[in-house]
Scaffold this motif. Structure first.
Motif, short mmCIF file in Angstrom:
data_model
loop_
_atom_site.label_atom_id
_atom_site.label_comp_id
_atom_site.label_asym_id
_atom_site.label_seq_id
_atom_site.Cartn_x
_atom_site.Cartn_y
_atom_site.Cartn_z
N UNK A 100 66.44 -16.10 63.61
CA UNK A 100 65.35 -15.50 62.82
C UNK A 100 64.15 -16.44 62.82
N UNK A 101 62.98 -15.91 63.19
CA UNK A 101 61.76 -16.72 63.13
C UNK A 101 60.68 -16.09 62.24
N UNK A 102 60.94 -14.86 61.77
CA UNK A 102 59.94 -14.19 60.94
C UNK A 102 60.60 -13.11 60.08
N UNK A 103 60.26 -13.10 58.80
CA UNK A 103 60.68 -12.04 57.88
C UNK A 103 59.40 -11.50 57.25
N UNK A 104 59.11 -10.23 57.47
CA UNK A 104 57.89 -9.61 56.94
C UNK A 104 58.28 -8.50 55.98
N UNK A 105 57.60 -8.45 54.83
CA UNK A 105 57.88 -7.39 53.86
C UNK A 105 56.60 -6.81 53.30
N UNK A 106 56.74 -5.61 52.76
CA UNK A 106 55.59 -4.89 52.22
C UNK A 106 56.05 -4.09 51.00
N UNK A 107 55.32 -4.22 49.90
CA UNK A 107 55.57 -3.41 48.71
C UNK A 107 54.59 -2.24 48.71
N UNK A 108 54.82 -1.28 47.85
CA UNK A 108 53.96 -0.09 47.82
C UNK A 108 52.50 -0.42 47.59
N UNK A 149 38.46 -9.10 45.71
CA UNK A 149 39.74 -9.75 45.46
C UNK A 149 40.62 -9.63 46.70
N UNK A 150 41.39 -10.67 46.99
CA UNK A 150 42.31 -10.63 48.12
C UNK A 150 43.58 -9.91 47.69
N UNK A 151 44.01 -8.96 48.53
CA UNK A 151 45.24 -8.22 48.27
C UNK A 151 46.13 -8.34 49.51
N UNK A 152 47.40 -8.66 49.35
CA UNK A 152 48.26 -8.75 50.53
C UNK A 152 48.58 -7.35 51.07
N UNK A 153 48.40 -7.17 52.38
CA UNK A 153 48.82 -5.93 53.04
C UNK A 153 50.29 -6.07 53.44
N UNK A 154 50.71 -7.30 53.66
CA UNK A 154 52.11 -7.65 53.87
C UNK A 154 52.23 -9.15 53.66
N UNK A 155 53.46 -9.60 53.50
CA UNK A 155 53.73 -11.03 53.35
C UNK A 155 54.89 -11.38 54.26
N UNK A 156 54.93 -12.64 54.69
CA UNK A 156 55.97 -13.05 55.63
C UNK A 156 56.39 -14.49 55.39
N UNK A 157 57.62 -14.77 55.80
CA UNK A 157 58.09 -16.13 55.98
C UNK A 157 58.22 -16.33 57.48
N UNK A 158 57.70 -17.43 57.98
CA UNK A 158 57.83 -17.76 59.41
C UNK A 158 58.26 -19.22 59.52
N UNK A 159 58.94 -19.56 60.62
CA UNK A 159 59.34 -20.95 60.81
C UNK A 159 58.23 -21.77 61.45
N UNK A 160 57.28 -21.10 62.09
CA UNK A 160 56.15 -21.83 62.67
C UNK A 160 54.95 -20.89 62.77
N UNK A 161 53.77 -21.48 62.81
CA UNK A 161 52.55 -20.69 62.96
C UNK A 161 52.23 -20.59 64.45
#
Length: 198
Positions: A100-108, A149-161
């Protein structure tokens, strides 16, 4: 209603009476709903996940040894959040070694933000090795609303940029927002190279 009109009880009653008369005479047709019931899942400001995430994670951690589930804690967290929240969605990406190198999620609320304010998008990664216990970096796909205002369209955890993972996050975000077209983006900004194709 013009800005100069004060909405008192009398004015509101007068407006509603006028609309009722116009409808009765066939001169006024109520507009179609902006968002139909079938579109509610794709466009909602409800954020059940943010209020329940800590509780779900605590439950997973306290019952980790008793439930027999040996899968990665992040996978279990994402699956539980999705089961609890019909507006939550996520994707997990693996590299060529099946790690796993990326987990991306999105709320409503994030889906709604992208659909409403997605003409300008911004991508950034917070490089902080001590940010969380799984040693992943936080990447955000952000839009700016009408109040700046900044609003996240999605958020992620990554191991590297990396360019590749920015591309993965963009594609996953668009996949989770099927009614949003990448063609509506007029400006995109990120720390790393973003091409017009991305």
């Amino acid at each position: 209603v013009s800005p100069g009109v004060t909405l008192s009880d009398v004015n509101i009653r007068s407006i509603l009476t006028g609309v009722k008369r116009q409808m009765g005479s066939g001169k006024y047709k109520p507009p179609e709903p902006v968002i139909g019931i079938d579109d509610l899942r794709a466009f909602t400001s409800v954020d059940i996940t943010s209020t329940s995430c800590r509780q779900v994670l605590d439950d997973l951690l306290s019952n980790a040894s008793t439930n027999g589930d040996n899968s990665w804690i992040v996978t279990r967290l994402m699956n539980r959040l999705k089961a609890n929240d019909p507006y939550f969605d996520f994707r997990i990406h693996t590299d060529e070694n099946d790690h796993v190198d990326c987990v991306t999620w999105q709320v409503g609320a994030s889906r709604a933000a992208l659909m409403k304010y997605g003409d300008k998008v911004f991508l950034d990664t917070r490089n902080n090795e001590n940010m969380n216990c799984i040693n992943m970096q936080y990447m955000s796909f952000v839009v700016i609303d009408g109040n700046k205002r900044m609003l996240p369209a999605s958020e992620s955890f990554v191991f590297s940029e990396s360019d590749e993972l920015y591309d993965v996050v963009v594609n996953y975000t668009l996949e989770m927002t099927p009614r949003f077209s990448r063609d509506s983006v007029v400006l995109g900004f990120g720390d790393m190279f973003i091409s017009a194709e991305n």
